[in-house]
Motif scaffolding. Sequence first.
Motif, PDB file in Angstrom:
ATOM      1  N   PHE A  97       0.841  -1.200   0.000  1.00 46.92           N
ATOM      2  CA  PHE A  97       0.000   0.000   0.000  1.00 46.92           C
ATOM      3  C   PHE A  97       0.876   1.250   0.000  1.00 46.92           C
ATOM      4  O   PHE A  97       0.723   2.142   0.835  1.00 46.92           O
ATOM      5  N   ALA A  98       1.780   1.304  -0.971  1.00 44.86           N
ATOM      6  CA  ALA A  98       2.725   2.420  -1.048  1.00 44.86           C
ATOM      7  C   ALA A  98       2.003   3.758  -1.153  1.00 44.86           C
ATOM      8  O   ALA A  98       2.472   4.778  -0.625  1.00 44.86           O
ATOM      9  N   GLN A  99       0.836   3.764  -1.799  1.00 47.63           N
ATOM     10  CA  GLN A  99       0.106   5.018  -1.996  1.00 47.63           C
ATOM     11  C   GLN A  99      -0.408   5.594  -0.685  1.00 47.63           C
ATOM     12  O   GLN A  99      -0.740   6.789  -0.609  1.00 47.63           O
ATOM     13  N   ALA A 100      -0.453   4.784   0.373  1.00 51.31           N
ATOM     14  CA  ALA A 100      -0.959   5.252   1.667  1.00 51.31           C
ATOM     15  C   ALA A 100       0.079   6.059   2.428  1.00 51.31           C
ATOM     16  O   ALA A 100      -0.237   6.676   3.444  1.00 51.31           O
ATOM     17  N   GLY A 101       1.329   6.044   1.963  1.00 52.13           N
ATOM     18  CA  GLY A 101       2.372   6.830   2.603  1.00 52.13           C
ATOM     19  C   GLY A 101       2.732   6.352   3.992  1.00 52.13           C
ATOM     20  O   GLY A 101       3.022   7.160   4.881  1.00 52.13           O
ATOM     21  N   LEU A 102       2.757   5.044   4.178  1.00 48.63           N
ATOM     22  CA  LEU A 102       3.016   4.485   5.500  1.00 48.63           C
ATOM     23  C   LEU A 102       4.499   4.363   5.823  1.00 48.63           C
ATOM     24  O   LEU A 102       4.859   4.157   6.987  1.00 48.63           O
ATOM     25  N   SER A 103       5.343   4.482   4.810  1.00 52.39           N
ATOM     26  CA  SER A 103       6.788   4.377   5.028  1.00 52.39           C
ATOM     27  C   SER A 103       7.522   4.931   3.821  1.00 52.39           C
ATOM     28  O   SER A 103       6.937   5.061   2.737  1.00 52.39           O
ATOM     29  N   PRO A 104       8.805   5.250   3.977  1.00 54.42           N
ATOM     30  CA  PRO A 104       9.631   5.532   2.803  1.00 54.42           C
ATOM     31  C   PRO A 104       9.667   4.287   1.917  1.00 54.42           C
ATOM     32  O   PRO A 104       9.641   3.161   2.417  1.00 54.42           O
ATOM     33  N   GLN A 105       9.728   4.497   0.626  1.00 54.80           N
ATOM     34  CA  GLN A 105       9.746   3.389  -0.317  1.00 54.80           C
ATOM     35  C   GLN A 105      11.163   3.155  -0.841  1.00 54.80           C
ATOM     36  O   GLN A 105      12.045   4.016  -0.693  1.00 54.80           O
TER      37      GLN A 105
END
Length: 232
Positions: A97-105
């Motif tokens: 769920f990269a789009q959720a901004g839960l962590s650096p990618q």
Amino acid sequence: MTLKRCEIERGKDNLSEGAKMYLLHWEYMAGSIVVHALLQDARADFDLHYVDMGAGEHKAPDYLSINPTGRVPALTLPGGSTIGETGAIVTHLCEVFAQAGLSPQPGDTDRSEFLFWLNVMTTMGYPTVARWNHPERYAKSEAAIAEVERKASADLDDFFDIMEEAISGPKSFLKRGFSALDYYLSMLTEWSANRQALFAAHPKIEAVYLYASQRPAYRAAMNRHALPQAAA
């Protein structure tokens, strides 16, 4: 116990007909708090399956068949496989769920910082809390159990001191702003014997907690995970 006995709590914004869901295996006031919060924040479609560890359900054959370690939490993925350990689950969800901004990618300059501190929390903080809460699991005699508890308490103080120094944002662990680390650190404070004293000695940790704990996803997770007698 059967894995068909589920409590349903679905994400509100991802309920397309026929969509495959995640299944979070959880227990009250367990490490499933952070996973639950991330699933909520990601607006994932998921169910909850309560695992009564006090009744030994985590050691039942059907649970061991999906998580041989017998630990909670575990997360069954839409494809049917199951992963355990909070560090692995958090990393997976943050990437999916990269789009959720839960962590650096991958490729972000603070990606390594995120992974480093996530693993510090999972390998230093989480087990130290467990050792402090359940010293009887690490020793047999009363004197040895008491010594384990005292040492775990001292180690936990050291851990939170390290966390305080590592926080680089005004109300988030990372300078960039909110990340899954904020949920994880907030969860660890939930198990403190005296959170007021903890926050008095660690104002940065308090700031992270105050911000993270007001997010709707974290509140939803804690509403579910609070011990029944505490919620009564």
